[in-house]
Motif scaffolding. Sequence first.
Motif, PDB file in Angstrom:
ATOM      1  N   TYR A  28      38.780  33.550  22.078  1.00 15.24           N
ATOM      2  CA  TYR A  28      39.279  33.216  23.409  1.00 15.24           C
ATOM      3  C   TYR A  28      38.685  34.211  24.391  1.00 15.24           C
ATOM      4  CZ  TYR A  28      42.398  33.062  27.411  1.00 15.24           C
ATOM      5  OH  TYR A  28      42.898  32.979  28.677  1.00 15.24           O
ATOM      6  N   ILE A  29      38.214  33.717  25.529  1.00  8.02           N
ATOM      7  CA  ILE A  29      37.878  34.596  26.650  1.00  8.02           C
ATOM      8  C   ILE A  29      38.611  34.065  27.873  1.00  8.02           C
ATOM      9  CG2 ILE A  29      35.629  35.281  25.719  1.00  8.02           C
ATOM     10  CD1 ILE A  29      34.347  33.445  27.854  1.00  8.02           C
ATOM     11  N   GLY A  30      39.003  34.970  28.728  1.00  7.01           N
ATOM     12  CA  GLY A  30      39.686  34.529  29.936  1.00  7.01           C
ATOM     13  C   GLY A  30      39.916  35.670  30.890  1.00  7.01           C
ATOM     14  N   ARG A  31      40.319  35.286  32.077  1.00  2.35           N
ATOM     15  CA  ARG A  31      40.672  36.268  33.104  1.00  2.35           C
ATOM     16  C   ARG A  31      42.034  35.871  33.646  1.00  2.35           C
ATOM     17  NH1 ARG A  31      36.248  36.733  36.918  1.00  2.35           N
ATOM     18  NH2 ARG A  31      36.836  34.650  37.567  1.00  2.35           N
ATOM     19  N   ILE A  32      42.917  36.849  33.723  1.00  2.00           N
ATOM     20  CA  ILE A  32      44.238  36.635  34.314  1.00  2.00           C
ATOM     21  C   ILE A  32      44.454  37.657  35.420  1.00  2.00           C
ATOM     22  CG2 ILE A  32      45.232  35.646  32.211  1.00  2.00           C
ATOM     23  CD1 ILE A  32      46.608  38.389  31.761  1.00  2.00           C
ATOM     24  N   ARG A  33      45.366  37.347  36.296  1.00  5.09           N
ATOM     25  CA  ARG A  33      45.727  38.287  37.362  1.00  5.09           C
ATOM     26  C   ARG A  33      47.114  38.821  37.101  1.00  5.09           C
ATOM     27  NH1 ARG A  33      43.580  34.325  41.823  1.00  5.09           N
ATOM     28  NH2 ARG A  33      41.410  35.015  41.885  1.00  5.09           N
ATOM     29  N   THR A  34      47.260  40.113  37.293  1.00  7.33           N
ATOM     30  CA  THR A  34      48.579  40.725  37.300  1.00  7.33           C
ATOM     31  C   THR A  34      48.830  41.210  38.718  1.00  7.33           C
ATOM     32  OG1 THR A  34      47.840  42.975  36.797  1.00  7.33           O
ATOM     33  CG2 THR A  34      48.212  41.498  34.914  1.00  7.33           C
ATOM     34  N   ASP A  35      49.976  41.803  38.949  1.00  6.82           N
ATOM     35  CA  ASP A  35      50.260  42.348  40.280  1.00  6.82           C
ATOM     36  C   ASP A  35      49.305  43.476  40.640  1.00  6.82           C
ATOM     37  OD1 ASP A  35      52.359  40.597  40.666  1.00  6.82           O
ATOM     38  OD2 ASP A  35      53.871  42.024  39.946  1.00  6.82           O
ATOM     39  N   GLU A  36      48.769  44.160  39.622  1.00  7.62           N
ATOM     40  CA  GLU A  36      47.961  45.345  39.875  1.00  7.62           C
ATOM     41  C   GLU A  36      46.468  45.181  39.628  1.00  7.62           C
ATOM     42  OE1 GLU A  36      50.244  47.442  37.164  1.00  7.62           O
ATOM     43  OE2 GLU A  36      51.965  47.374  38.494  1.00  7.62           O
ATOM     44  N   ALA A  37      46.066  44.143  38.882  1.00  7.84           N
ATOM     45  CA  ALA A  37      44.648  44.071  38.514  1.00  7.84           C
ATOM     46  C   ALA A  37      44.273  42.690  38.002  1.00  7.84           C
ATOM     47  CB  ALA A  37      44.345  45.095  37.430  1.00  7.84           C
ATOM     48  N   ASN A  38      42.974  42.446  37.967  1.00  7.18           N
ATOM     49  CA  ASN A  38      42.426  41.322  37.217  1.00  7.18           C
ATOM     50  C   ASN A  38      42.130  41.842  35.817  1.00  7.18           C
ATOM     51  OD1 ASN A  38      42.262  39.170  39.142  1.00  7.18           O
ATOM     52  ND2 ASN A  38      40.619  40.292  40.137  1.00  7.18           N
ATOM     53  N   VAL A  39      42.497  41.085  34.804  1.00  5.18           N
ATOM     54  CA  VAL A  39      42.306  41.513  33.418  1.00  5.18           C
ATOM     55  C   VAL A  39      41.418  40.493  32.727  1.00  5.18           C
ATOM     56  CG1 VAL A  39      43.454  42.054  31.237  1.00  5.18           C
ATOM     57  CG2 VAL A  39      44.589  42.581  33.413  1.00  5.18           C
ATOM     58  N   PHE A  40      40.327  40.962  32.127  1.00  2.57           N
ATOM     59  CA  PHE A  40      39.434  40.092  31.367  1.00  2.57           C
ATOM     60  C   PHE A  40      39.786  40.250  29.899  1.00  2.57           C
ATOM     61  CE2 PHE A  40      35.625  38.443  29.443  1.00  2.57           C
ATOM     62  CZ  PHE A  40      35.306  37.388  30.283  1.00  2.57           C
ATOM     63  N   LEU A  41      40.029  39.129  29.222  1.00  4.20           N
ATOM     64  CA  LEU A  41      40.477  39.148  27.834  1.00  4.20           C
ATOM     65  C   LEU A  41      39.408  38.595  26.902  1.00  4.20           C
ATOM     66  CD1 LEU A  41      43.927  37.526  28.595  1.00  4.20           C
ATOM     67  CD2 LEU A  41      43.525  39.936  28.155  1.00  4.20           C
ATOM     68  N   SER A  65      26.195  31.850  35.152  1.00  7.26           N
ATOM     69  CA  SER A  65      26.613  30.445  35.085  1.00  7.26           C
ATOM     70  C   SER A  65      28.131  30.336  34.953  1.00  7.26           C
ATOM     71  CB  SER A  65      25.905  29.707  33.951  1.00  7.26           C
ATOM     72  OG  SER A  65      26.239  30.249  32.703  1.00  7.26           O
ATOM     73  N   LEU A  66      28.762  31.282  34.275  1.00  8.98           N
ATOM     74  CA  LEU A  66      30.227  31.298  34.197  1.00  8.98           C
ATOM     75  C   LEU A  66      30.810  31.503  35.586  1.00  8.98           C
ATOM     76  CD1 LEU A  66      32.897  31.345  32.612  1.00  8.98           C
ATOM     77  CD2 LEU A  66      32.506  33.797  32.230  1.00  8.98           C
ATOM     78  N   TYR A  67      30.275  32.455  36.332  1.00 10.56           N
ATOM     79  CA  TYR A  67      30.760  32.708  37.688  1.00 10.56           C
ATOM     80  C   TYR A  67      30.558  31.491  38.584  1.00 10.56           C
ATOM     81  CZ  TYR A  67      31.774  35.045  42.069  1.00 10.56           C
ATOM     82  OH  TYR A  67      32.329  35.389  43.282  1.00 10.56           O
ATOM     83  N   ALA A  68      29.476  30.765  38.390  1.00 15.79           N
ATOM     84  CA  ALA A  68      29.219  29.558  39.190  1.00 15.79           C
ATOM     85  C   ALA A  68      30.297  28.505  38.959  1.00 15.79           C
ATOM     86  CB  ALA A  68      27.840  28.985  38.866  1.00 15.79           C
ATOM     87  N   VAL A  69      30.882  28.496  37.758  1.00 16.72           N
ATOM     88  CA  VAL A  69      31.919  27.515  37.430  1.00 16.72           C
ATOM     89  C   VAL A  69      33.299  27.989  37.871  1.00 16.72           C
ATOM     90  CG1 VAL A  69      33.122  26.351  35.513  1.00 16.72           C
ATOM     91  CG2 VAL A  69      30.628  26.550  35.499  1.00 16.72           C
ATOM     92  N   VAL A  70      33.642  29.254  37.600  1.00 20.24           N
ATOM     93  CA  VAL A  70      35.015  29.715  37.815  1.00 20.24           C
ATOM     94  C   VAL A  70      35.191  30.626  39.019  1.00 20.24           C
ATOM     95  CG1 VAL A  70      35.533  29.487  35.366  1.00 20.24           C
ATOM     96  CG2 VAL A  70      34.862  31.727  36.261  1.00 20.24           C
ATOM     97  N   GLY A  71      34.090  31.167  39.553  1.00 25.95           N
ATOM     98  CA  GLY A  71      34.219  32.097  40.674  1.00 25.95           C
ATOM     99  C   GLY A  71      35.095  33.269  40.297  1.00 25.95           C
ATOM    100  N   GLU A  72      36.022  33.608  41.159  1.00 29.09           N
ATOM    101  CA  GLU A  72      36.928  34.729  40.902  1.00 29.09           C
ATOM    102  C   GLU A  72      38.302  34.266  40.431  1.00 29.09           C
ATOM    103  OE1 GLU A  72      36.885  37.536  44.120  1.00 29.09           O
ATOM    104  OE2 GLU A  72      34.698  37.512  44.212  1.00 29.09           O
ATOM    105  N   ALA A  73      38.433  32.985  40.112  1.00 30.98           N
ATOM    106  CA  ALA A  73      39.719  32.417  39.692  1.00 30.98           C
ATOM    107  C   ALA A  73      40.044  32.786  38.241  1.00 30.98           C
ATOM    108  CB  ALA A  73      39.674  30.894  39.821  1.00 30.98           C
ATOM    109  N   PRO A  74      41.325  32.801  37.909  1.00 35.12           N
ATOM    110  CA  PRO A  74      41.701  32.961  36.506  1.00 35.12           C
ATOM    111  C   PRO A  74      41.177  31.755  35.703  1.00 35.12           C
ATOM    112  CG  PRO A  74      43.595  33.326  37.943  1.00 35.12           C
ATOM    113  CD  PRO A  74      42.496  32.759  38.796  1.00 35.12           C
TER     114      PRO A  74
END
Length: 101
Positions: A28-41, A65-74
């Motif tokens: 699994y890879i992903g990015r989530i947002r917390t109150d304090e930071a963006n976390v890449f998993l 190419s990943l950034y082109a699809v998801v930008g800065e979104a989780p």
Amino acid sequence: MGHHRPEDRRGVGFPVDNYPAEHTDVAYIGRIRTDEANVFLIAGVHAIGSVGAIHHLSTPGTAESLYAVVGEAPFSAVVRSTFDGATITATDYAVPPRVHS
């Protein structure tokens, strides 16, 4: 035939756990947002799956190419990798990146 029950075969699966073992694993890879930071998993089912995900992300052009699809979104995605011993030989998306709603 692997040791998984038929009802377990609806998802991506864990080929390295099959008998005989396949030289494939997932992470699994992903990015989530917390109150304090963006976390890449990065979370491989096995260690080699995590190595494969890192290999995938470090392949020239993949991060762009990943950034082109998801930008800065989780987002979430599943990376599949094949290996020979501890060497990653190929990677792709088992589940393409999906932006969280």
